[in-house]
Structure formats: structure tokens, C-alpha cells
Design a protein around this motif. Structure first.
Motif, short mmCIF file in Angstrom:
data_model
loop_
_atom_site.label_atom_id
_atom_site.label_comp_id
_atom_site.label_asym_id
_atom_site.label_seq_id
_atom_site.Cartn_x
_atom_site.Cartn_y
_atom_site.Cartn_z
N ALA A 20 0.93 -1.01 0.05
CA ALA A 20 -0.11 -0.05 -0.04
C ALA A 20 0.89 1.19 -0.14
O ALA A 20 1.94 1.21 0.44
CB ALA A 20 -0.91 -0.01 1.21
N TRP A 21 0.62 2.27 -0.58
CA TRP A 21 1.28 3.53 -0.47
C TRP A 21 0.22 4.76 -0.83
O TRP A 21 -0.78 4.65 -1.43
CB TRP A 21 2.41 3.57 -1.71
CG TRP A 21 1.87 3.23 -3.25
CD1 TRP A 21 1.87 1.84 -3.70
CD2 TRP A 21 1.33 4.01 -4.10
NE1 TRP A 21 1.18 2.10 -4.92
CE2 TRP A 21 0.92 3.45 -5.40
CE3 TRP A 21 1.24 5.28 -4.13
CZ2 TRP A 21 0.40 4.02 -6.58
CZ3 TRP A 21 0.66 6.13 -5.30
CH2 TRP A 21 0.45 5.54 -6.29
N ARG A 22 0.89 5.89 -0.52
CA ARG A 22 0.16 7.15 -0.74
C ARG A 22 1.09 8.30 -0.69
O ARG A 22 1.96 8.54 -0.26
CB ARG A 22 -0.82 7.34 0.66
CG ARG A 22 -1.49 8.73 0.47
CD ARG A 22 -2.43 8.64 1.84
NE ARG A 22 -1.52 9.02 3.07
CZ ARG A 22 -1.33 7.95 4.21
NH1 ARG A 22 -2.18 6.72 3.96
NH2 ARG A 22 -0.67 8.21 5.17
N LEU A 23 1.02 8.99 -1.85
CA LEU A 23 1.54 10.43 -2.19
C LEU A 23 0.80 11.58 -2.35
O LEU A 23 -0.35 11.52 -2.78
CB LEU A 23 2.11 10.12 -3.43
CG LEU A 23 3.38 8.84 -3.95
CD1 LEU A 23 3.58 8.65 -5.24
CD2 LEU A 23 4.34 8.72 -2.91
N GLU A 266 -8.20 6.10 -10.52
CA GLU A 266 -7.10 5.89 -11.31
C GLU A 266 -5.89 6.81 -10.61
O GLU A 266 -6.22 7.49 -9.73
CB GLU A 266 -7.25 6.58 -12.77
CG GLU A 266 -7.76 7.92 -12.92
CD GLU A 266 -7.87 8.29 -14.25
OE1 GLU A 266 -6.87 8.23 -15.02
OE2 GLU A 266 -9.04 8.55 -14.69
N VAL A 267 -4.81 6.68 -10.91
CA VAL A 267 -3.61 7.11 -10.39
C VAL A 267 -2.83 8.15 -11.32
O VAL A 267 -3.16 7.98 -12.45
CB VAL A 267 -2.39 6.24 -9.80
CG1 VAL A 267 -3.16 5.56 -8.41
CG2 VAL A 267 -2.01 5.22 -10.83
N PHE A 268 -2.22 9.44 -10.84
CA PHE A 268 -1.37 10.14 -11.49
C PHE A 268 -2.10 10.83 -12.57
O PHE A 268 -1.48 10.70 -13.83
CB PHE A 268 -0.15 9.53 -11.82
CG PHE A 268 0.71 9.01 -10.71
CD1 PHE A 268 1.18 9.74 -9.78
CD2 PHE A 268 0.80 7.43 -10.64
CE1 PHE A 268 2.07 9.12 -8.71
CE2 PHE A 268 1.69 6.87 -9.76
CZ PHE A 268 1.89 7.92 -8.71
N THR A 298 -2.74 3.51 -3.46
CA THR A 298 -3.21 2.35 -3.67
C THR A 298 -3.22 1.45 -2.35
O THR A 298 -2.39 1.42 -1.46
CB THR A 298 -2.12 1.36 -4.55
OG1 THR A 298 -1.76 2.00 -5.86
CG2 THR A 298 -2.56 0.16 -4.87
N ASP A 299 -4.33 0.86 -1.87
CA ASP A 299 -4.68 -0.09 -0.98
C ASP A 299 -5.57 -1.05 -1.23
O ASP A 299 -5.80 -1.50 -2.45
CB ASP A 299 -5.09 0.86 0.19
CG ASP A 299 -6.43 1.79 -0.17
OD1 ASP A 299 -6.99 1.21 -1.30
OD2 ASP A 299 -6.60 2.75 0.26
N GLU A 300 -6.00 -1.85 -0.17
CA GLU A 300 -6.88 -2.94 -0.36
C GLU A 300 -8.27 -2.65 -1.22
O GLU A 300 -8.75 -3.39 -2.08
CB GLU A 300 -7.46 -3.50 0.96
CG GLU A 300 -8.31 -2.43 1.79
CD GLU A 300 -7.55 -1.57 2.45
OE1 GLU A 300 -7.96 -0.80 3.40
OE2 GLU A 300 -6.29 -1.66 2.46
N SER A 301 -8.32 -1.09 -1.31
CA SER A 301 -9.53 -1.06 -2.16
C SER A 301 -9.24 -0.72 -3.59
O SER A 301 -10.22 -0.60 -4.57
CB SER A 301 -10.38 0.42 -1.76
OG SER A 301 -9.55 1.29 -1.66
N GLY A 302 -8.19 -0.77 -3.98
CA GLY A 302 -7.50 -0.48 -5.38
C GLY A 302 -6.81 0.81 -5.37
O GLY A 302 -6.21 1.40 -4.44
N TRP A 304 -6.52 4.65 -6.65
CA TRP A 304 -7.52 6.03 -6.64
C TRP A 304 -6.71 7.14 -6.55
O TRP A 304 -5.42 7.24 -5.94
CB TRP A 304 -8.48 6.02 -5.55
CG TRP A 304 -7.75 5.81 -4.07
CD1 TRP A 304 -7.47 4.51 -3.52
CD2 TRP A 304 -6.81 6.50 -3.19
NE1 TRP A 304 -6.70 4.57 -2.36
CE2 TRP A 304 -6.33 6.00 -1.97
CE3 TRP A 304 -6.95 8.20 -3.24
CZ2 TRP A 304 -5.60 6.62 -1.15
CZ3 TRP A 304 -6.06 8.47 -2.06
CH2 TRP A 304 -5.43 7.87 -1.08
N SER A 305 -7.33 8.63 -6.91
CA SER A 305 -6.55 9.84 -6.66
C SER A 305 -7.50 10.61 -6.26
O SER A 305 -8.73 10.55 -6.78
CB SER A 305 -6.27 10.16 -8.11
OG SER A 305 -5.15 9.49 -8.58
#
Length: 316
Positions: A20-23, A266-268, A298-302, A304-305
Motif C-alpha cells: 500500500a502507498w500514498r503520495l 485511477e492514479v497520477f 493504492t490500498d486494499e480498495s484499489g 485512486w486519486s
């Protein structure tokens, strides 16, 4: 996303794939930040306590540059896990105190030489701030506050850092715009009105002459708002500096009055400063906004932004 860490000697390691990560990216304030968790099978040759730098790449493109603030390795029945967190490159300026001094006429080159370059920070192309006569730095100011005051109060530009870790001292790029409509993979859409802290009037007092300039926000006063602040300017402040400071305080206090929060799957997909047009059926607040903050994860839910939107001309 691939994450990398470096030690004080510049040696670089790629981290295992994150669980899992978060920016988090901002328009300058507060500082950008990151967090990630991954499985960890490191040995004595690779020591997390030696890491000082962090970067991340997506499809070969740099998407974050920062500093490691905290790392933790834990062991449980599920195995060994590493958690890493830290801030963007603005942390270098936030963590360092400036030497109090007075400039007869401070140029951009002076400020960068004395308050940015010593910390290994580079400046993105496009910076062109005018000189500021009689620019003073108060003892105890952070290096970030020096840059902010020089660029924002006098240059009208909000300083911030890009994904390569460079200091940006130019205006917003209005060429980037995203549309959120009925075809967007929308996870949530929230509007928030926050009246606390919004000023209706500012009294700007010149310490040298004793003159007081009053600046008001007619819209807030008409709506029944009554919140006043008194700002004392340094000695021998010009009328322009007094007026701008008062108006700036009003505008900044009102910058969070209305915020719209858009979360997409979606990311970025967008960055702080980008324009966003909402055209959503059944939504009463369609229109054009500017991104004040972006959190990608990104985590257990998929994947996201989360985009935090403000008025297009909001004050940082």
C-alpha cells in the motif's frame, strides 16, 4: 509504481513492490508527503536507518522526490514489513532557520544563493522575480518563509516544488485541464463549505508612521461575517505593500471557504495547479476549479486519486 531510497553517499536501492502507498502533492503549503508499506526481507547490508532520500517512478517518469523522515521494520506472524514515510523537498527549507539580515535591494539571485542553493535544491526554469528594495528577514524565520515572502508577497507567485524536487517560482500552467463528467470513473464527489477562519476585515498598521489602512471583504460582511485581524507591517512600509498585505490576508483566509473533493479510480491523472471542469449530471455545482491538493494511493480498495479543488484564482 517503483519506489527508491538513497543513503547519504548517494547509493540507491529499489524497494520491494509496495503493499500500500500514498503520495500527497500540495500547492506549496503544507509540504508534500509520502507513505508506503512493503514486505521486507532485508539483511544487514541494507539498513533502513541509513536512508535519507526517497523517489518514486511510474512508467519511467519521476512522480515524487523527497526526504525520509521515518522508517519502521516490524515482524509478526504475517512476516516482516517495512513502513516508510517522509516529506517533499520543501522539508529542507522548512527545517532550516534563516540568518536574520537586511537587503538594501534583494534580487532573485541573492535569495536563491543565500537561502536555497546551500541546501542542494535546484530551481525549475521560468523563475523571474523582480528585485525587492529594503527586504528584511526576521531572526527565527525558516528558509521556507523567506522564499514564500519574497515570491508571494512581492512577486505574486506561490512557491512550490515539482515532482523532480525542484523549486518552482513561476505561475500556474493553465494548459493542463481535466474534465470530470458522466464518463469519468468517479468514486466520490463532495462539496465542503468551511466558514471558520474567513476574515471580513483586516487593519494594516504601519509601525513607522502609525497609519492604519482598512481592507474589507464586502461579500463576507454582507453574509453576516464578522472576523477582524490586525497586521503590523515592518517599518517604512509603502502604501502598496500595506494594501497588498491586507488584501492578501483576506484572500488567503477565504481560499478554503469552498472546496470540492473529487475521487477517481485511477492514479497520477492530475497535479496541483491543473484546471478541472466538472460537468456532472445531478450535481448542482458544476463549473471550473483549480487543483489545490492531490493525494494518490493504492490500498486494499484499489488505485485512486483524490483531487481537492478550489476556485481558479484561490490564494495559496
Amino acid at each position: 509504481m517503483t519506489a527508491y531510497v538513497t543513503d547519504a553517499g548517494g547509493i540507491r536501492w529499489a524497494l520491494p513492490q509496495a503493499l500500500a502507498w500514498r503520495l500527497e502533492y500540495t500547492a506549496g503549503v503544507p509540504c508534500d508527503s509520502f507513505w508506503l508499506r512493503c514486505l521486507w526481507d532485508g539483511n544487514g547490508a541494507v539498513r533502513p536507518e541509513d536512508w535519507v532520500g526517497f523517489s518514486a517512478e511510474q512508467d519511467g517518469e519521476r512522480v515524487f522526490t523527497g526526504l525520509v523522515d521515518e522508517c519502521e521494520v516490524s515482524i509478526s506472524e504475517r512476516g516482516s514489513v517495512l513502513e516508510l514515510s517522509g516529506r517533499g523537498m520543501a522539508a529542507r527549507l522548512l527545517d532550516n532557520e534563516a540568518l536574520g539580515q537586511d537587503y538594501l535591494c534583494a534580487t532573485q539571485a541573492d535569495i536563491l544563493r543565500d537561502h536555497v542553493t546551500p541546501y542542494g535544491i535546484t530551481v525549475a526554469p521560468g523563475a523571474d522575480l523582480a528585485p525587492v528594495p529594503r527586504f528584511s528577514i526576521a531572526t527565527g524565520s525558516s528558509e521556507w518563509s523567506v522564499i514564500y515572502e519574497f515570491a508571494r508577497y512581492y512577486g505574486g507567485t506561490a512557491p512550490r516544488f515539482d515532482r523532480q524536487g525542484r523549486l518552482v517560482l513561476s505561475g500556474w500552467d493553465n494548459s493542463q485541464e481535466r474534465v470530470v463528467d458522466d464518463t469519468t470513473h468517479l468514486l466520490s464527489l463532495v462539496r465542503r463549505d468551511k466558514r471558520y477562519g474567513v476574515l471580513s476585515q483586516v487593519l494594516v498598521r504601519d509601525r513607522w508612521s502609525g497609519r492604519v489602512e482598512t481592507v474589507t471583504n464586502p461579500a463576507v460582511r454582507a453574509a453576516g461575517g464578522r472576523a477582524q485581524r490586525v497586521v503590523t507591517m515592518p517599518a517604512r512600509s509603502s502604501y502598496k505593500a500595506m494594501r497588498y498585505s491586507g488584501q492578501f490576508q483576506l484572500d488567503k483566509s477565504a481560499s478554503e471557504l469552498v472546496r470540492v473533493e473529487v475521487t477517481v479510480g485511477e492514479v497520477f491523472c492530475a497535479w496541483p495547479g491543473d484546471l478541472v471542469t466538472i460537468q456532472r449530471s445531478g450535481w448542482n455545482w458544476n463549473g471550473r476549479y483549480r487543483i489545490a491538493q492531490v493525494t494518490v494511493g493504492t490500498d486494499e480498495s484499489g488505485c485512486w486519486s483524490r483531487l481537492e479543488l478550489a476556485e481558479p484564482d484561490f490564494t495559496v
